[in-house]
Design a protein around this motif. Structure first.
Motif, PDB file in Angstrom:
ATOM      1  N   LEU A   1       0.830  -1.206   0.000  1.00  0.00           N
ATOM      2  CA  LEU A   1       0.000   0.000   0.000  1.00  0.00           C
ATOM      3  C   LEU A   1       0.865   1.257   0.000  1.00  0.00           C
ATOM      4  O   LEU A   1       0.552   2.250  -0.687  1.00  0.00           O
ATOM      5  N   ASP A   2       1.957   1.229   0.760  1.00  0.00           N
ATOM      6  CA  ASP A   2       2.850   2.392   0.798  1.00  0.00           C
ATOM      7  C   ASP A   2       3.522   2.627  -0.550  1.00  0.00           C
ATOM      8  O   ASP A   2       3.734   3.790  -0.947  1.00  0.00           O
ATOM      9  N   LYS A   3       3.859   1.552  -1.255  1.00  0.00           N
ATOM     10  CA  LYS A   3       4.533   1.690  -2.549  1.00  0.00           C
ATOM     11  C   LYS A   3       3.630   2.309  -3.616  1.00  0.00           C
ATOM     12  O   LYS A   3       4.122   2.772  -4.648  1.00  0.00           O
ATOM     13  N   THR A   4       2.320   2.307  -3.377  1.00  0.00           N
ATOM     14  CA  THR A   4       1.366   2.835  -4.362  1.00  0.00           C
ATOM     15  C   THR A   4       0.656   4.093  -3.864  1.00  0.00           C
ATOM     16  O   THR A   4      -0.290   4.557  -4.484  1.00  0.00           O
TER      17      THR A   4
ATOM     18  N   VAL B   1      -2.466  -3.732  -4.836  1.00  0.00           N
ATOM     19  CA  VAL B   1      -1.579  -4.590  -4.057  1.00  0.00           C
ATOM     20  C   VAL B   1      -0.551  -5.260  -4.970  1.00  0.00           C
ATOM     21  O   VAL B   1       0.639  -5.347  -4.628  1.00  0.00           O
ATOM     22  N   GLN B   2      -0.976  -5.707  -6.152  1.00  0.00           N
ATOM     23  CA  GLN B   2      -0.023  -6.350  -7.055  1.00  0.00           C
ATOM     24  C   GLN B   2       1.042  -5.365  -7.530  1.00  0.00           C
ATOM     25  O   GLN B   2       2.235  -5.698  -7.553  1.00  0.00           O
ATOM     26  N   ARG B   3       0.647  -4.141  -7.872  1.00  0.00           N
ATOM     27  CA  ARG B   3       1.635  -3.127  -8.277  1.00  0.00           C
ATOM     28  C   ARG B   3       2.612  -2.843  -7.140  1.00  0.00           C
ATOM     29  O   ARG B   3       3.822  -2.724  -7.347  1.00  0.00           O
TER      30      ARG B   3
ATOM     31  N   ALA C   1       1.556   7.180  -3.780  1.00  0.00           N
ATOM     32  CA  ALA C   1       1.714   8.394  -4.580  1.00  0.00           C
ATOM     33  C   ALA C   1       0.577   8.562  -5.573  1.00  0.00           C
ATOM     34  O   ALA C   1       0.061   9.671  -5.757  1.00  0.00           O
ATOM     35  N   GLU C   2       0.172   7.471  -6.223  1.00  0.00           N
ATOM     36  CA  GLU C   2      -0.913   7.583  -7.202  1.00  0.00           C
ATOM     37  C   GLU C   2      -2.280   7.195  -6.656  1.00  0.00           C
ATOM     38  O   GLU C   2      -3.311   7.673  -7.143  1.00  0.00           O
ATOM     39  N   ASP C   3      -2.330   6.327  -5.637  1.00  0.00           N
ATOM     40  CA  ASP C   3      -3.613   5.832  -5.146  1.00  0.00           C
ATOM     41  C   ASP C   3      -4.044   6.446  -3.823  1.00  0.00           C
ATOM     42  O   ASP C   3      -5.153   6.186  -3.359  1.00  0.00           O
ATOM     43  N   GLY C   4      -3.164   7.226  -3.209  1.00  0.00           N
ATOM     44  CA  GLY C   4      -3.513   7.850  -1.944  1.00  0.00           C
ATOM     45  C   GLY C   4      -3.096   7.010  -0.755  1.00  0.00           C
ATOM     46  O   GLY C   4      -2.807   5.817  -0.885  1.00  0.00           O
ATOM     47  N   PRO C   5      -3.044   7.619   0.428  1.00  0.00           N
ATOM     48  CA  PRO C   5      -2.629   6.875   1.619  1.00  0.00           C
ATOM     49  C   PRO C   5      -3.625   5.772   1.970  1.00  0.00           C
ATOM     50  O   PRO C   5      -4.827   5.912   1.764  1.00  0.00           O
TER      51      PRO C   5
END
Length: 308
Positions: free
Chosen positions: A51-54, A231-233, A56-60
């Motif tokens: 979740l942290d890795k995404t 999650v996969q990204r 930037a584009e998906d929000g906290p």
């Protein structure tokens, strides 16, 4: 029971509302029935990493565990209906992959399929004498009724005694209801030690291991593509930048060293429930210690890996 369920639903709604106010997505994960049950801790950490890795584009987003322990059947039903749980991790049995959507990245690099045993120390000489699968068939394993491993062991002709309660399995082993409790290579030391006062004769067997394909994937509700894709990204990014491996080694490195897999007699089993895994030769995704043990002169079903 109904009142408890309503309170839990209210608490979940309040938490989600507070998170929405803060602009944060809550992703709900199961919890163990026992405070000492460490098995749920690492998946939550890996989920949070994805979740942290995404963000930037998906929000906290924040991974939180449910306030109420649930059976596997209940967890899967809650995910399937879009209820109190959003995501959980399981081996990809065929029945489960028909009901839920798998995210096909193994969060434990395949080590669930390397099994070593908890036994009663008085039985240690019996296990040290086991050389082949046929030898092991004379002994009985203990497992939870709904674990995929139960089907794997039985499909390979092994005797299995089942329980519906994880904690009961330790007492059943200690009182001789079955002979051994096969656990993922990372699990038994952390299970035996906190129970040593209650079950002082339980120990981790030192000479044998089972090995069969057993990935460990996150699952979400079918149609929940937003969460699955996120999650996969995130997992792919964590694998690429090394943070996934760092988390894996921090959690499991010491247990893997203690297990000394390469020095064990490894008995290979078939897993009829699991098909081919993606990227099987990628060391960033799958533990290479099993293959190293295979190439190191270990015994498989009573024969050396290098014998004719």
């Amino acid at each position: 029971m109904l009142l408890r369920r309503r309170i839990l639903m209210l608490a979940t709604c309040v938490l989600a509302s507070l998170a929405a106010t803060a602009g944060e997505t809550i992703v709900r994960f199961p919890r163990g029935a026992n405070p000492t049950d460490f098995r749920y801790t690492y998946p939550v950490r890996i989920l949070q990493l994805a979740l942290d890795k995404t963000a930037a584009e998906d929000g906290p987003a924040r991974a939180v565990q449910a306030t109420e322990p649930m059976t596997n059947a209940r967890i899967q039903a809650e995910i399937e209906r879009g209820g109190l749980i959003d995501i959980a991790n399981y081996p990809p049995g065929r029945d489960l992959t028909q009901r839920l959507q798998a995210i096909p990245i193994c969060i434990r690099k395949g080590i669930l399929g390397i099994r070593i045993f908890i036994i009663d120390r008085k039985q240690a000489p019996r296990f040290a004498a086991v050389r082949t699968l046929d030898d092991l068939k004379a002994l009985s394993a203990g497992q939870l009724k709904d674990w995929l491993d139960t089907r794997v062991l039985r499909a390979n002709g092994l005797q299995v005694v089942t329980s519906e309660n994880y904690e009961d399995l330790f007492e059943m082993l200690a009182t001789g209801k079955f002979d051994y409790f096969p656990r993922g290579v990372h699990e038994p030391y952390r299970e035996v030690e906190p129970r040593a006062l209650r079950f002082p004769d339980l120990m981790v067997e030192e000479t044998l291991a089972l090995n069969y394909p057993l990935p460990d994937y996150f699952f979400v509700r079918k149609g929940n593509t937003a969460l699955a894709n996120r999650v996969q990204r995130g997992l792919e990014r964590a694998i690429a930048d090394g943070s996934f491996e760092a988390a894996f080694q921090k959690e499991f490195g010491e247990s893997l060293r203690r297990a000394k897999v390469a020095q064990r007699n490894i008995i290979h089993l078939d897993n009829p429930d699991v098909g081919p895994v993606p990227n099987p030769d990628d060391p960033k995704r799958w533990l290479q210690a099993t293959r190293a043990a295979d190439e190191g002169g270990k015994r498989s079903n009573g024969k050396s890996a290098h014998s004719d």
